[in-house]
Design an enzyme around this catalytic site. Structure first.
Site, PDB file in Angstrom:
ATOM      1  CD  GLU A   1      -2.515  -1.481   2.576  1.00 60.65           C
ATOM      2  OE1 GLU A   1      -2.398  -0.659   3.506  1.00 60.65           O
ATOM      3  OE2 GLU A   1      -3.083  -2.583   2.712  1.00 60.65           O
TER       4      GLU A   1
ATOM      5  CB  SER B   1      -6.658  -5.751  -0.458  1.00 57.23           C
ATOM      6  OG  SER B   1      -7.416  -4.774  -1.109  1.00 57.23           O
ATOM      7  CD  GLU B   2      -4.122  -4.431   5.097  1.00 53.72           C
ATOM      8  OE1 GLU B   2      -5.288  -4.805   4.932  1.00 53.72           O
ATOM      9  OE2 GLU B   2      -3.816  -3.240   5.267  1.00 53.72           O
TER      10      GLU B   2
ATOM     11  CG  PHE C   1       1.096   0.299  10.735  1.00 52.25           C
ATOM     12  CD1 PHE C   1       1.757   0.870  11.816  1.00 52.25           C
ATOM     13  CD2 PHE C   1       0.676   1.132   9.710  1.00 52.25           C
ATOM     14  CE1 PHE C   1       2.003   2.227  11.862  1.00 52.25           C
ATOM     15  CE2 PHE C   1       0.909   2.499   9.748  1.00 52.25           C
ATOM     16  CZ  PHE C   1       1.586   3.055  10.834  1.00 52.25           C
TER      17      PHE C   1
ATOM     18  CG  ASP D   1      -0.291  -2.996  14.685  1.00 55.99           C
ATOM     19  OD1 ASP D   1      -0.517  -2.948  15.896  1.00 55.99           O
ATOM     20  OD2 ASP D   1       0.711  -2.455  14.166  1.00 55.99           O
TER      21      ASP D   1
ATOM     22  CG  HIS E   1      -1.765   1.996  13.583  1.00 55.26           C
ATOM     23  ND1 HIS E   1      -3.082   1.852  13.922  1.00 55.26           N
ATOM     24  CD2 HIS E   1      -1.749   2.266  12.254  1.00 55.26           C
ATOM     25  CE1 HIS E   1      -3.836   2.048  12.843  1.00 55.26           C
ATOM     26  NE2 HIS E   1      -3.053   2.295  11.827  1.00 55.26           N
TER      27      HIS E   1
HETATM   28  C1  LIG Z   1      -6.253  -2.718   7.813  1.00 54.84           C
HETATM   29  C2  LIG Z   1      -5.565  -1.418   7.628  1.00 54.84           C
HETATM   30  N1  LIG Z   1      -4.738  -1.262   6.589  1.00 54.84           N
HETATM   31  C3  LIG Z   1      -4.066  -0.105   6.428  1.00 54.84           C
HETATM   32  C4  LIG Z   1      -4.217   0.925   7.314  1.00 54.84           C
HETATM   33  C5  LIG Z   1      -3.372   2.183   7.188  1.00 54.84           C
HETATM   34  N2  LIG Z   1      -4.235   3.297   6.738  1.00 54.84           N
HETATM   35  C6  LIG Z   1      -4.766   4.165   7.613  1.00 54.84           C
HETATM   36  S1  LIG Z   1      -5.775   5.278   6.863  1.00 54.84           S
HETATM   37  C7  LIG Z   1      -5.446   4.611   5.345  1.00 54.84           C
HETATM   38  C8  LIG Z   1      -6.108   5.168   4.137  1.00 54.84           C
HETATM   39  C9  LIG Z   1      -7.580   5.043   4.246  1.00 54.84           C
HETATM   40  O1  LIG Z   1      -8.177   5.557   3.098  1.00 54.84           O
HETATM   41  P1  LIG Z   1      -9.722   5.862   3.085  1.00 54.84           P
HETATM   42  O2  LIG Z   1     -10.485   4.647   3.466  1.00 54.84           O
HETATM   43  O3  LIG Z   1     -10.036   6.432   1.752  1.00 54.84           O
HETATM   44  O4  LIG Z   1      -9.963   6.902   4.236  1.00 54.84           O
HETATM   45  P2  LIG Z   1      -9.371   8.389   4.318  1.00 54.84           P
HETATM   46  O5  LIG Z   1      -8.071   8.303   5.007  1.00 54.84           O
HETATM   47  O6  LIG Z   1      -9.291   8.911   2.944  1.00 54.84           O
HETATM   48  O7  LIG Z   1     -10.381   9.104   5.151  1.00 54.84           O
HETATM   49  C10 LIG Z   1      -4.563   3.547   5.441  1.00 54.84           C
HETATM   50  C11 LIG Z   1      -4.070   2.765   4.309  1.00 54.84           C
HETATM   51  C12 LIG Z   1      -5.104   0.720   8.381  1.00 54.84           C
HETATM   52  N3  LIG Z   1      -5.295   1.632   9.320  1.00 54.84           N
HETATM   53  N4  LIG Z   1      -5.771  -0.448   8.498  1.00 54.84           N
END
Ligand SMILES: Cc1ncc(C[n+]2csc(CCOP(=O)(O)OP(=O)(O)O)c2C)c(N)n1
Ligand SMILES: Cc1ncc(C[n+]2csc(CCOP(=O)(O)OP(=O)(O)O)c2C)c(N)n1
Ligand SMILES: [Mg+2]
Ligand SMILES: [Mg+2]
Lengths: 345, 307, 307, 345
Positions: free
Chosen positions: D36, D66-67, D90, D92, D136
């Site tokens: 990602e 999509s882990e 992460f 986690d 995290h």
């Molecule tokens: C399972 C998981 N994968 C990755 C992350 C890291 N992460 C935190 S916010 C984010 C982006 C989220 O995008 P979106 O759903 O569009 O929400 P936005 O931040 O744009 O509000 C990511 C990849 C996470 N918190 N949880």
């Protein structure tokens, strides 16, 4: 349950669990049961849920094939005051619910500063010896031990599986309830020749069963749980009858958190020179390792100069074969347990 | 690996007779498994594709069997046989014998042979098959990757993660979604909400839906998908509707017997047989019965593991 | 829990002025966090909802705040403030202080207060929110369960497992899907294939899509969804399009500055402010600035954990 | 890498890993990197993938969130002859890939009867002390130890992270590569006062680093890995400088399978009376437990009458707080490690 009850009316592990499910649903309208293929007449892949959907149609929900969401739903139910019991059809699929268990269920109470409780139970059958092959025969519980906030309990045929389930549902915290698929058909029974004693404490509510030979201290002890209880018991009997060696048996029901206080109580009764830990999974980084480490910590404080021979006995460190012969060869048998112990004397 | 006599495979040019023959071979194989279970010769579990033979034969006859890859699921014997025809290797595998296609380690649900793979975790195979498509695309091999999933498996989130990625990266993945009416004991209506077809479509995957047990139609539609994919058109989905004639595995079947009887009237072998010459059909059936029988007997005679 | 002065909340009858006031309060709060980070007062991470205030205010003003439940995600400050207005508790929480809404244990992404929850795992909260809907349905409470997810979170399989189950069981779950154009550094086009709207629809979930930053429109559409759900009509999805004005968290922002500037022309506060009386706006802004300022100062003065 | 190299040109863990990624992609067109937010200019949440997408645009794939599918894709790539390196942003979130790791990647080779190989690497940063809160900051690697067929390796600032990554990619089997998020910025360095020796064997290819005091046998040993290496080293220095106690340090890189042969070699050199196991996760059912059990098994065969005081030192058995003070209080510090050891003397 006492040994006497058991002899009065033969009950299988399956019957015990199924009856407990019925009692739980009848006694508390907050109990909701969910899982794959659990509706009657099918009644679940291993039939633990049989009859429930007929009796309690509104609170028995058959789900799509969505193990992650099943536990997720249970999380939501538990947060809002219900008492969900979720079934994962095979324990092998607990991997799909790992995130819901570790990053949701187990965390909510603490990270929300004790403002919520998450009283859910995830029941799932583990173990091999049924020829189901590499993805339907594993004992994956070792991978969910040691999660802060998550209980792992395992019923066995020498104890009272139904009560253990009721205890799990009564807890305020999430519990993974690991059943043994080969033991469903076993009758609940305890060997009359051995003295049975149960240890349970407020901190570690799931009982540890201590089976001892009468008269004098034993030559060794075997620790085990779940589906290994009958196997280990057979090893104990074989060692006694064939080899004249007296080995105690300890059957643990609380796999996580480690029932340190039970172990302390056991070690206070005497420290064996040989302690074996029989588990069906490969013993690498497993339940037995945690027990060795904890027992060593206890030993250091009560008998700093003594040394114990710790013997982990587990399955082969490979996936589990479909081939019947290979599977049985690779999983720990009573013969193997007895032999490995014999080597120590 | 030593391989015995093979069942003749089919391709895009195979005649209806040949397609029938392969379907009949699969049917015979599957029925013999249920029989062996009843006789206590087999242990564990097995999922037969009785009634779904047209999917296996229709899809694999449209592929380039030298080149293309396929990931099968728990109900994979038909896929395996339509891919390579190695009935004896499959018997040996299901019997858990050293000579099996995976040495008896995998068994019915965990097969691997050349470019064919299967696994017993619903849904988990879908991203793997998508990764295979990515590998082949990066290598420029021209191969497509086919993955089989049942209606029930649409419950697994992994499926949608794969739809999304296959579509984003325009990977040559063919999602063959087979609605046989049930997931184990659960009828489709209790496990699939909305529309099956709309699901891959929501991710921008062109989807063909066919309600037929006609193996030629399935071959034609698969061919169209595969050709498009080979031309670089990205993923495709094929939604097939049929009926599982046998039990989920070998156990109880709580379905309405009338419903099952009705399905026997539309099952793929019957549908095709009606269009074929009876004598030729009988000859073919006899030849397949003999072939499968020989494979079975050789497998039964083969040694088991000894320790 | 001791609570300080609250920001006034909104409901379905709130005037545009009041809606603006709440949005402005959220904006002020979020900007102050970025400022506190820059001053080194805050540690860890935070995700502000700058530009997305209309979602928080529009959705929560349509709910019954005594009854309904909500599950928020990593970008949840606006949701929290629109739900309960407890700015001081949130400041304390983000600062990791004992007086925070979760005693500083949860921090920005892990909030819990009455019927509001949040967690930092993308996607995982969606089945939990669906389970909450199930609980409330079984209890017959009449409550609906709202869950917030971003465009990027549509990558997680858990979302689709939840769509399917919510639709099958006709649960009162409102899926609020907020497309703010990005997931962290990744533009929507690289992570979402096909159509966002078609995704819940494929599962039979009636879906409303709105491309506006008008808070009243969002409140109206949410109200329609919530009313239908309360009448037992099953789940609903709401697809909202807006733009994240700030950085993903507090760090780098590699987006085109022109694109960001353009978005400031359509951002919800500006859009609404143009329709309001300037003097009243100024009074309201001053009052909110003061309120939030007081909350911040009280929080800054509160004790930290000591060991 | 020798101590000398390190002093010549200061390199951080991040630089070492990033350079290795570049070398790997340049040297082998089968290497594919996916995860990602890994495209430039962002270059990944922790920047390990920085520059790769600019240099190798076709083989660097930024994925949706999509882990599970990320690791699934890597499985497919690996099965078909590629060398995928997947990043989970992460550690986690490794729970979401548990099924792909345990029921797919780790099984394929064996259950397909050695007909395939699955050479994939899943890189992921673990650990706390950054104020990222309960979801995290975890060190979840204990939950994926002991999986037959799955390697788990952990680089550290006292070794050569980049080489370890190259080794992982060269293996024919799946590897989870556990990075420490607080260590990315650390310079690679080894204390000049301690003698450093690396143990590596064909069976356990990831090196175990043994740091010893010169002259005479030590009073104790600390085992650790990953992000705990600098913490444990500080404890060693503190014990020596403040308390006059000489404690050796062993930094393990191969977390699973247990490098039993390395441990044997170490124990052959001498058996300490006190062995500590410092890990950042709560030590319940963790890495330290496996080491205690394995070391006890080795001890029983080479010194059956000796007893070792085993000391597991880990984080609090709770989730990890966002609050900076609480987090730092609950994770094991150099002070804590030193204190716990001191209690044994
Ligand atoms: C399972 C998981 N994968 C990755 C992350 C890291 N992460 C935190 S916010 C984010 C982006 C989220 O995008 P979106 O759903 O569009 O929400 P936005 O931040 O744009 O509000 C990511 C990849 C996470 N918190 N949880
Ligand atoms: C992850 C997972 N969950 C559950 C199962 C148990 N299981 C095996 S087959 C099956 C039903 C599958 O239904 P469907 O996808 O429709 O395929 P069919 O059996 O009808 O061919 C189930 C629930 C499994 N193998 N894997
Ligand atoms: Mg089906
Ligand atoms: Mg977004």
């Amino acid at each position: 349950m006492s040994t006497k009850d058991m002899s009065e009316r033969p009950t299988t592990v399956l019957q015990s669990l199924n009856a407990a499910m019925h009692r739980l649903m009848a006694g508390d309208s907050r109990v909701v049961v969910l899982g794959e293929d659990i509706l009657d007449p099918y009644g679940g892949a291993f039939k633990v849920t049989r009859g429930l959907s007929t009796q309690f149609p509104d609170r028995v929900l058959t789900t799509p094939i969505s193990e992650g969401a099943i536990v997720g739903l249970a999380n939501g139910l538990a947060l809002r005051g219900m008492r969900p019991i979720a079934e994962i059809m095979f324990g092998d699929f607990v991997t799909l619910a790992a995130d819901q268990l570790i990053n949701h269920a187990a965390k909510f109470r603490w990270m929300y500063n004790e403002q919520v409780r998450v009283p859910l139970v995830v029941r799932t059958p583990m173990g091999g010896r049924r020829g189901y092959g590499p993805t339907h025969s594993q004992s994956l519980e070792k991978h969910i031990l040691g999660v802060p906030g998550l209980w792992v309990a395992a019923p066995h045929a020498l104890g009272d599986p139904g009560s253990l389930l009721e205890q799990s549902v009564a807890l305020e915290d999430p519990v993974v309830f690991v059943e043994s698929k080969v033991c469903y058909g076993r009758f609940l029974t305890r060997p009359a020749e051995l003295r049975a004693e149960e240890i349970r404490t407020a901190r570690s509510p799931f009982p540890t069963l201590h089976l001892t030979h009468r008269g004098g201290s034993p030559d060794g002890v075997i620790f085990c749980y779940g589906g290994m209880a009958p196997v280990a018991l057979e090893a104990v009997e074989r060692l006694r009858d064939v080899d004249g060696i007296r080995v105690d048996l300890v059957v643990v029901a609380q796999l996580s958190p480690t029932p340190t206080d039970h172990l302390e109580a056991l070690l206070q009764r005497g420290i064996s020179e040989v302690i074996a830990y029989a588990e069906e999974a490969s013993s690498s980084a497993g339940w037995g390792a945690e027990l060795v480490a904890t027992i060593e910590e206890i030993r250091a404080s009560i008998a700093p100069r003594r040394s114990i021979r710790h013997l982990r006995i587990g399955g082969a460190h490979t996936p589990i074969a479909s081939s019947k012969e290979m599977e049985l060869h690779d999983l720990p048998s009573a013969e193997l347990v007895a032999e490995r112990l014999l080597e120590c004397f | 690996m030593k391989t015995g006599e093979r069942i003749p495979l089919c391709n895009r040019d195979s005649s209806p007779n040949e397609l029938y023959g392969l379907m009949f071979g699969i049917r015979t194989f599957e029925q013999s498994l249920l029989d062996l279970f009843q006789r206590g010769v087999l242990a564990g579990t097995t999922h037969t594709c009785l009634g779904q033979e047209a999917t296996a034969v229709g899809v694999f006859s449209a592929l380039n069997l030298e080149l293309d890859c396929a990931f099968s699921n728990h109900r994979g014997h038909g896929h395996f046989l339509a891919y390579c025809g190695e009935a004896e290797l499959l018997y040996l595998e299901v019997m858990g014998k050293p000579g099996g296609v995976c040495g008896g380690r995998g068994g019915s649900q965990h097969l691997q042979h050349r470019n064919l793979y299967s696994n017993g975790i619903q849904g988990g195979i879908v991203p793997v098959a998508t990764g295979i498509a990515l590998a082949e695309k990066l290598k420029g091999s021209g191969a497509v990757s086919v993955v089989f999933l049942g209606d029930g498996t649409l419950g697994e989130g992994a499926v949608y993660e794969s739809f999304n990625i296959a579509a984003l990266w325009q990977l040559p993945t063919l999602f063959v979604i087979e609605n046989n009416g049930f997931a184990q004991s659960t009828p489709c209506a209790l496990e699939v909400a909305g529309s099956i077809r709309a699901r891959p479509e929501a991710f921008g995957i062109p989807t063909t839906e066919i309600r037929t047990t006609n193996v030629e139609t399935i071959r034609n539609e698969t061919s169209r998908c595969v050709d498009a994919m080979r031309d670089g058109a990205g993923p495709r989905a094929l939604v097939l509707h049929n009926y599982r004639l046998g039990p989920h595995s070998k156990g109880d079947d709580n379905r309405d017997p009338a419903e099952i009887r009705a399905a026997w009237d539309q099952e793929p072998l019957k549908v095709l047989r009606e269009r074929l010459d009876t004598t030729e059909v009988q000859l073919m059936e006899a030849a397949q019965t003999e072939r499968i029988g020989r494979a079975r007997e050789r497998a039964l005679a083969a040694p088991r593991y000894e320790y």
